[in-house]
Design a protein around this motif. Sequence first.
Motif, PDB file in Angstrom:
ATOM      1  N   ASN A   1      32.873  51.582  37.723  1.00 16.16           N
ATOM      2  CA  ASN A   1      32.883  50.644  38.851  1.00 16.16           C
ATOM      3  C   ASN A   1      32.854  49.181  38.462  1.00 16.16           C
ATOM      4  O   ASN A   1      33.133  48.317  39.301  1.00 16.16           O
ATOM      5  N   ARG A   2      32.484  48.863  37.227  1.00 20.53           N
ATOM      6  CA  ARG A   2      32.500  47.464  36.769  1.00 20.53           C
ATOM      7  C   ARG A   2      31.773  46.540  37.734  1.00 20.53           C
ATOM      8  O   ARG A   2      32.212  45.426  38.025  1.00 20.53           O
TER       9      ARG A   2
ATOM     10  N   ARG B   1      31.145  47.063  40.978  1.00 21.26           N
ATOM     11  CA  ARG B   1      31.395  47.307  42.401  1.00 21.26           C
ATOM     12  C   ARG B   1      30.485  48.433  42.922  1.00 21.26           C
ATOM     13  O   ARG B   1      30.140  49.359  42.194  1.00 21.26           O
TER      14      ARG B   1
ATOM     15  N   TYR C   1      40.422  56.842  35.153  1.00 20.54           N
ATOM     16  CA  TYR C   1      40.564  55.884  36.248  1.00 20.54           C
ATOM     17  C   TYR C   1      41.554  54.770  35.934  1.00 20.54           C
ATOM     18  O   TYR C   1      42.231  54.260  36.839  1.00 20.54           O
ATOM     19  N   GLU C   2      41.641  54.376  34.663  1.00 15.54           N
ATOM     20  CA  GLU C   2      42.596  53.316  34.320  1.00 15.54           C
ATOM     21  C   GLU C   2      44.027  53.700  34.690  1.00 15.54           C
ATOM     22  O   GLU C   2      44.865  52.828  34.942  1.00 15.54           O
TER      23      GLU C   2
ATOM     24  N   GLU D   1      45.359  52.176  37.806  1.00 13.49           N
ATOM     25  CA  GLU D   1      45.738  50.770  37.722  1.00 13.49           C
ATOM     26  C   GLU D   1      46.994  50.562  36.883  1.00 13.49           C
ATOM     27  O   GLU D   1      47.698  49.574  37.064  1.00 13.49           O
TER      28      GLU D   1
ATOM     29  N   GLN E   1      39.255  50.399  45.908  1.00 18.27           N
ATOM     30  CA  GLN E   1      39.225  48.961  45.659  1.00 18.27           C
ATOM     31  C   GLN E   1      39.856  48.626  44.304  1.00 18.27           C
ATOM     32  O   GLN E   1      40.496  47.587  44.147  1.00 18.27           O
ATOM     33  N   ARG E   2      39.712  49.517  43.332  1.00 18.01           N
ATOM     34  CA  ARG E   2      40.377  49.278  42.039  1.00 18.01           C
ATOM     35  C   ARG E   2      41.897  49.316  42.201  1.00 18.01           C
ATOM     36  O   ARG E   2      42.609  48.501  41.619  1.00 18.01           O
TER      37      ARG E   2
ATOM     38  N   GLN F   1      42.961  46.090  44.049  1.00 21.34           N
ATOM     39  CA  GLN F   1      42.982  44.917  43.166  1.00 21.34           C
ATOM     40  C   GLN F   1      44.189  44.971  42.231  1.00 21.34           C
ATOM     41  O   GLN F   1      44.842  43.950  41.984  1.00 21.34           O
TER      42      GLN F   1
END
Length: 875
Positions: A41-42, A44, A154-155, A158, A179-180, A183
Motif C-alpha cells: 500500500n505504500r 495508503r 501488484y506492480e 501498474e 487507487q494504485r 494513479q
Amino acid sequence: MDALPPPAALTRTTCPYCGVGCGVLAAPDGRVVGDPEHPANRGRLCSKGTALGETLDLPGRLLHPEVRGKRASWDAALDAVAEGLRRAQSELGRDGVALYVSGQLLTEDYYAANKLAKGFLGTGNIDSNSRLCMASAVAAHRRAFGEDVVPGVYEDLEEADLVVLVGSNLAWCHPVLFQRIAQARALRPSLRLVIIDPRRTPSVEGADLHLAIRPGSDVALFNALLAHLDAGGHADAAFVEAHTRGLDRALAAARADAANAAERTGLDPADLDAFLDLFAGTPRVVTLWSQGINQSETGTDGANAIINAHLLTGRIGKPGAGPFSVTGQPNAMGGREVGALANILAGHLDWAVPGEAEIVRAHWNAPNLAAGPGLKAVELFQAVSAGRVGALWVMATNPAVSLPDGEAAREALARAPFLVVSDCMANTDTMAHAHVRLPALGWAEKSGTVTNSERVISRQRGFLRAPGEARPDWWIVAGVAARLGWGADFAWDGPAAIFREHAALTGLGNRGRRAFDISGLAGMTDADYEAMAPTRWPVPAAGPAPARFFADGAFPAGRARFVAVSQADQPADDGRLTLLTGRLRDQWHTMTRTGGVPRLMAHAPEPVLAVHPADAAGIEDGALARITGHGGAGAVLRLRHDTGQRRGTAFAPMHWTAQAAPAARVNGTVPPVFDPVSGQPALKSARVALSAFSPAWHGFLLARRDLGPGIADWAAVALAGEGLWRHELAGKEAPAEAFARLLALLPAEGADWARLEDPSAGLHRGVLLREGRAEAVLFVGPHHRLPARDWLAAVLAGDGAAPLGALLAGRAADGPPPSPTLCVCHGISQAAVRGAVRGGACSVAAVGEATRAGTGCGSCRPEIAALLAAEMAPA
C-alpha cells in the motif's frame, strides 16, 4: 490528527480486512496510519483501514470462557472442549468432529488448527470460510498449473497496458489496489481499463469499456476470447508448444461457445468485438478476477477460461501480464498455504500425490493422519444437521450469516450436539448457539503472519494488551491438544516456533517440485521473526527465488494445462431476478468491527436492495420491498432504483445480521448450490421474486441507546454518532399504537416528550427534551416518505440543541436540505460535493480542494466522479 510518536514507538503491523494486505503503523494510543514502507500500500489505506483506531475499544468483547452459559476457568473450558471432541469421535468415528475456521486467523493459528484436525483427530473435516471466497481460484490454479500459485504481483497492475477487472468491484472491495491503478492511469493515460460486471459499480467510473455481462456467462465470454485470439494469429506458438498441453480440446470447446457469444453473454456485439480486439492487440494485459467469477456454480471453469487466454498468448509471469486472482480476506492465502481447506494438506502437499501424505505424517509425528479429504463448507453443515458430526468447532467466523441457505445453516448450529465457538465478540449470530465460548485475541492484540494476494508474507504484531482472559487461537488449540494426550506435539512457546515448523514442512521432499517453498525461513530465530520484513514467497533454503512465476514455463505440473470448459445453459427467464450479493465500501463481513464505527455506517446506514427501475414492479424508490427465494425464504430491504443495475438482476449487501436487521439477512434466499470442482457456493445466482412490503406504518427512532431490532416487525439498527443509535422501523399495527408503544420504551424521567400529531393522517412526531436539549426523536407515518435523518442525527450526536420546530420538521429552518454522507473520512455530504461542482469545481481533484472530499483514503473518488458527470451533463 496530532503528530504520531517517533518511529521507534510505533508498531509495524498489517490491516485485518481485505486480501490486499496493507501495512499499518500503530501508535500506543491506538492511532493508526498507513505504512509508507509496506510494498502493498505504500502508505495508503481505505476507509475501513483509516478507521481501525476507532475499532479498538468496541463494546461486546468476549472476555472470559463460558461453558453452557456460565463463566468458567480456562482449564474447565478446555477440558469441556476436549471431552466434547472425544465423545463425538467415540460415538461417530473419526469424522464425527469438524472444525470451521477463517481467513481472519493468522497463519500460525490456521496451522495449529489444521494440524490438530488432520494430523491428530484424524479427520479431513476442517474447512475455512475462505471456501466462500476463493476456492474456485484455487481449483483453477491447480488444474492449470499443477499447484495453487498466483503468478502475478501488484506492480503488474501498474505496468500493464490493459487491466481487465472481471467480477470485481475493486474500488470498494480492494480500494488500495484500485487507487494504485488510478494513479498509474493518471501518470500514463495509455493504460486502458475494462470492467466486466453486470452492475455499473463505482469501479466503472472512468473505465474505457464496461461490459454489463449476463450473470454466470463468463465462460462464454472468455471462450469467445480464446477462439478470437487463435483465429487472429495472436497465439505465442513457441510458448504453447514448449510449456502447455490440452490446447486442441480447449479450442474446440471455445469455438462452440464463440458462435453465439453475444447472445449467451447478453452483450452488444459491438462492445464484445471491441473487448476482443483490445485484448488481442495489447501484449501487456492483466486480468484480475474476484467473487463475481468465484462465487458461481461454474467458478472454476470461469477462472480456467481466463487462464486459458493468458496461456495461449504467453501473457503470464511477465511484467504487466498475467491472470490475477485477488482474495477477499486478509489471510485467505495463508490458509491455503497451511492446508486449512478440507481437500488439501499443509504446505501445498496433496493426498493424491504418492508419498506426500507420508511427508506430513512424519513431520508431525502423526500416525493418525486423515486418510483423505473431508467435507467442504456447505456439505459440512449439512452433515452437522443430519447428525453425522457430533462436535463442531467454529473459529473467528460467523457462518450463521455468511453461508448460503442461511436458515438451514442456523438450524444446523442449533442442532449441533456440541458447538464450540472461538471469537473475540460475545454476541454474534453464531455465538448464540454455542455450548462453549472461548475468548480469542482481536486484531490489535495478536502476533503472527498473514499472506496477501501477491504472496507477500507480512507480520502482524500486537500493540495492545489482551483484554480480560482472551488468548491466541493457537494457544487455545494447543491447550485442547494437550488434554487429548498430544501436548508434546503442540508444545510451542510462541508463534515463531509454529512458523518455523510450518516453513520447514514446505521444503521437505520438494527439490523444486512445489512452487510454495519458504524453507529458507525455517531457521529464523525469535528475534529474526519479530523483525521480519514483508517477504514474498518462494524463499527456498537453496537456489534462486523467482520474482514472478511461469514466464519461462517451469510449471509445477511440468506443463501448464489448457482446461476445456463450456458455458453452462442459463436458466430460462421466469420473471424472477438474479440476486447478486456483495460488499459495501465501508463495511466488513458481518460488521462486528466496522458496525461499531459511526462514520463507517454513515454511507449505507440500512440494508438496501438495488434494482433497475424497469424491474421494480411498480414499487417506489425508497419503499420497503421483499425478495423471496430458496425454499420460500425472504428478506425485506429498502428499495433503491439504480439504472446501473443490469435488467433482470438485483444487488443486496451480505453484511446485515440478526443483531442489526434480522429481516434483511439475504443469504437465506440463496440455495445451497456450489461449484462441483471447488465446492465454492454460488452466492451470486439465486433467483428471487420481488414484491412490495406494505406495513401499516414506517418510522425511525434516534436514541442514545440501542433498543435492538426487536422493537418492530421490521427494523434495522445502526450507530449514527458517538453514543447515538438509529432505528429504522416498520410494522403492522396502527401508526398511533406504534407511536405510543415506542414512546414508552424511552422513559421520560426528568424529561418531556414534545409531540406533533395528526392521527387522522397517521402522522406522529416526538422529541424527548431534557433541559431544552433533544435526547431522542421519533417519527412515525403511514408511508416511507419521512424526513432525512442526517441533520437530526448530527444535532443529537452533538449537544442536542436546536429549535423545537426544526426538530419536529426534521431539518434546520434556514439550512440546506439534509444530504447523505459521501466521504466518510472527512464527513462530506453529497450536497457539499454538488455545491462545489456548481461553484466551478470541474474535476475530482478540484472537488477535493474545495471540500476535502476524496482526499483521505480515496475510496469515494469514483462516486465523486459519478456526481461530477451527472452535474455537468447537459440538461
